[in-house]
Design a protein around this motif. Structure first.
Motif, PDB file in Angstrom:
ATOM      1  N   ASN A   1      27.441  -6.294 -91.791  1.00  9.72           N
ATOM      2  CA  ASN A   1      27.939  -5.143 -91.030  1.00  9.72           C
ATOM      3  C   ASN A   1      29.466  -5.069 -91.080  1.00  9.72           C
ATOM      4  O   ASN A   1      30.038  -3.988 -91.194  1.00  9.72           O
ATOM      5  CB  ASN A   1      27.464  -5.220 -89.581  1.00  9.72           C
ATOM      6  N   ILE A   2      30.114  -6.212 -90.998  1.00  4.00           N
ATOM      7  CA  ILE A   2      31.576  -6.243 -91.118  1.00  4.00           C
ATOM      8  C   ILE A   2      31.977  -5.818 -92.530  1.00  4.00           C
ATOM      9  O   ILE A   2      32.910  -5.042 -92.717  1.00  4.00           O
ATOM     10  CB  ILE A   2      32.126  -7.648 -90.799  1.00  4.00           C
ATOM     11  N   ASP A   3      31.254  -6.331 -93.510  1.00  7.52           N
ATOM     12  CA  ASP A   3      31.568  -6.040 -94.906  1.00  7.52           C
ATOM     13  C   ASP A   3      31.514  -4.542 -95.189  1.00  7.52           C
ATOM     14  O   ASP A   3      32.351  -4.012 -95.920  1.00  7.52           O
ATOM     15  CB  ASP A   3      30.607  -6.812 -95.816  1.00  7.52           C
ATOM     16  N   VAL A   4      30.542  -3.843 -94.623  1.00 12.24           N
ATOM     17  CA  VAL A   4      30.439  -2.396 -94.813  1.00 12.24           C
ATOM     18  C   VAL A   4      31.692  -1.707 -94.294  1.00 12.24           C
ATOM     19  O   VAL A   4      32.273  -0.848 -94.969  1.00 12.24           O
ATOM     20  CB  VAL A   4      29.180  -1.839 -94.105  1.00 12.24           C
ATOM     21  N   LEU A   5      32.136  -2.093 -93.118  1.00 16.88           N
ATOM     22  CA  LEU A   5      33.338  -1.493 -92.539  1.00 16.88           C
ATOM     23  C   LEU A   5      34.587  -1.853 -93.336  1.00 16.88           C
ATOM     24  O   LEU A   5      35.485  -1.019 -93.500  1.00 16.88           O
ATOM     25  CB  LEU A   5      33.488  -1.929 -91.083  1.00 16.88           C
ATOM     26  N   LEU A   6      34.648  -3.081 -93.827  1.00 11.35           N
ATOM     27  CA  LEU A   6      35.805  -3.478 -94.634  1.00 11.35           C
ATOM     28  C   LEU A   6      35.872  -2.645 -95.909  1.00 11.35           C
ATOM     29  O   LEU A   6      36.961  -2.252 -96.346  1.00 11.35           O
ATOM     30  CB  LEU A   6      35.735  -4.966 -94.979  1.00 11.35           C
ATOM     31  N   LYS A   7      34.720  -2.367 -96.504  1.00 11.51           N
ATOM     32  CA  LYS A   7      34.702  -1.534 -97.715  1.00 11.51           C
ATOM     33  C   LYS A   7      35.124  -0.110 -97.410  1.00 11.51           C
ATOM     34  O   LYS A   7      35.854   0.505 -98.187  1.00 11.51           O
ATOM     35  CB  LYS A   7      33.311  -1.568 -98.355  1.00 11.51           C
TER      36      LYS A   7
ATOM     37  N   LEU B   1      33.632 -19.412 -87.827  1.00 10.97           N
ATOM     38  CA  LEU B   1      33.990 -18.229 -87.035  1.00 10.97           C
ATOM     39  C   LEU B   1      35.006 -17.399 -87.810  1.00 10.97           C
ATOM     40  O   LEU B   1      35.768 -17.904 -88.611  1.00 10.97           O
ATOM     41  CB  LEU B   1      34.571 -18.651 -85.683  1.00 10.97           C
ATOM     42  N   LEU B   2      35.006 -16.124 -87.523  1.00 11.50           N
ATOM     43  CA  LEU B   2      35.920 -15.190 -88.209  1.00 11.50           C
ATOM     44  C   LEU B   2      36.990 -14.751 -87.251  1.00 11.50           C
ATOM     45  O   LEU B   2      36.787 -14.429 -86.145  1.00 11.50           O
ATOM     46  CB  LEU B   2      35.131 -13.987 -88.721  1.00 11.50           C
TER      47      LEU B   2
ATOM     48  N   ASN C   1      38.846  -0.720 -84.580  1.00 13.97           N
ATOM     49  CA  ASN C   1      38.149  -1.030 -83.327  1.00 13.97           C
ATOM     50  C   ASN C   1      36.710  -1.459 -83.586  1.00 13.97           C
ATOM     51  O   ASN C   1      36.216  -2.403 -82.963  1.00 13.97           O
ATOM     52  CB  ASN C   1      38.180   0.171 -82.388  1.00 13.97           C
ATOM     53  N   THR C   2      36.051  -0.778 -84.495  1.00 16.04           N
ATOM     54  CA  THR C   2      34.669  -1.125 -84.825  1.00 16.04           C
ATOM     55  C   THR C   2      34.604  -2.489 -85.508  1.00 16.04           C
ATOM     56  O   THR C   2      33.698  -3.281 -85.235  1.00 16.04           O
ATOM     57  CB  THR C   2      34.033  -0.037 -85.717  1.00 16.04           C
ATOM     58  N   ILE C   3      35.553  -2.769 -86.385  1.00 18.04           N
ATOM     59  CA  ILE C   3      35.599  -4.080 -87.049  1.00 18.04           C
ATOM     60  C   ILE C   3      35.775  -5.178 -86.000  1.00 18.04           C
ATOM     61  O   ILE C   3      35.128  -6.227 -86.075  1.00 18.04           O
ATOM     62  CB  ILE C   3      36.718  -4.126 -88.115  1.00 18.04           C
ATOM     63  N   ALA C   4      36.627  -4.935 -85.024  1.00 17.21           N
ATOM     64  CA  ALA C   4      36.830  -5.932 -83.961  1.00 17.21           C
ATOM     65  C   ALA C   4      35.526  -6.166 -83.189  1.00 17.21           C
ATOM     66  O   ALA C   4      35.181  -7.313 -82.879  1.00 17.21           O
ATOM     67  CB  ALA C   4      37.938  -5.476 -83.014  1.00 17.21           C
ATOM     68  N   ASP C   5      34.795  -5.085 -82.900  1.00 14.62           N
ATOM     69  CA  ASP C   5      33.506  -5.234 -82.214  1.00 14.62           C
ATOM     70  C   ASP C   5      32.515  -6.005 -83.067  1.00 14.62           C
ATOM     71  O   ASP C   5      31.804  -6.884 -82.580  1.00 14.62           O
ATOM     72  CB  ASP C   5      32.909  -3.864 -81.868  1.00 14.62           C
ATOM     73  N   ARG C   6      32.449  -5.678 -84.342  1.00 15.48           N
ATOM     74  CA  ARG C   6      31.517  -6.360 -85.248  1.00 15.48           C
ATOM     75  C   ARG C   6      31.918  -7.826 -85.439  1.00 15.48           C
ATOM     76  O   ARG C   6      31.062  -8.686 -85.577  1.00 15.48           O
ATOM     77  CB  ARG C   6      31.475  -5.668 -86.610  1.00 15.48           C
TER      78      ARG C   6
END
Length: 187
Positions: free
Chosen positions: A53-59, A186-187, A147-152
């Motif tokens: 899910n994080i990877d999708v947002l990073l892309k 942890l990330l 903000n979404t990346i931080a939540d994910r």
């Protein structure tokens, strides 16, 4: 003779009872082992899903940053070093994400967030840029993604923590070691 017969019957019943108890204990241990294994598999896949899910947002953010840099480059005086820093950090995030190197990803993410913050700070000195519709749209989109990346990231870290705690707890640690379940970073 009857006494001997009664003793043999009692021994057979005792052995049968012991066999039933042993079978019951074996069934309980096997069922527990299966449940522990399945729970650990579930946790491992939750961590993978959270990272995906994080990877999708990073892309998505990766695709938006060149647009932001291009809009900023239209203003000749805009700091080129800031734009180059963002593009280098963007490349580092992409490489770390592809290799699933969590430590490198965290460091590259910090650099990228810093660079994006510098772009927005420098943009304050350019009223024409701040008024540009493309810039405003990209600013809103990238801010929402951050903000979404931080939540994910928080969800990912929670999933990692659940996994790491569970593989260290007795008796699940026995199954984890037996089947090679390991900790995540942890990330």
């Amino acid at each position: 003779l009857r006494r001997l017969s009664d003793q043999l019957t009692a021994r057979k019943q005792g052995r049968a009872m012991a066999s039933i108890i042993l079978l019951g204990i074996t069934v309980v241990v096997v069922v527990w082992g299966i449940m522990a294994y399945n729970g650990l598999v579930s946790l491992k896949h939750n961590v993978s899903k959270a990272f995906a899910n994080i990877d999708v947002l990073l892309k998505q953010r990766h695709d938006e940053l060149p647009k932001l840099v291009e809009v900023c480059r239209q203003y000749a005086q805009f700091e080129q070093s800031t734009l180059e820093k963002v593009m280098q950090a963007r490349s580092a995030v992409f490489a770390a994400s592809q290799s699933r190197n969590i430590e490198a990803l965290g460091a590259a993410e910090s650099q990228l967030r810093s660079g994006i913050g510098q772009i927005f700070a420098v943009a304050e000195a350019y009223p024409e840029l701040k008024a540009n519709e493309n810039f405003k749209h990209l600013l809103e989109r990238i801010t929402a993604m951050e903000n979404t990346i931080a939540d994910r990231r928080e969800f990912y870290n929670d999933s990692v923590n659940l996994n790491n705690v569970r593989i260290e707890q007795v008796p699940d640690t026995l199954i984890a070691r037996l089947f090679g379940f390991g900790p995540f970073k942890l990330l």
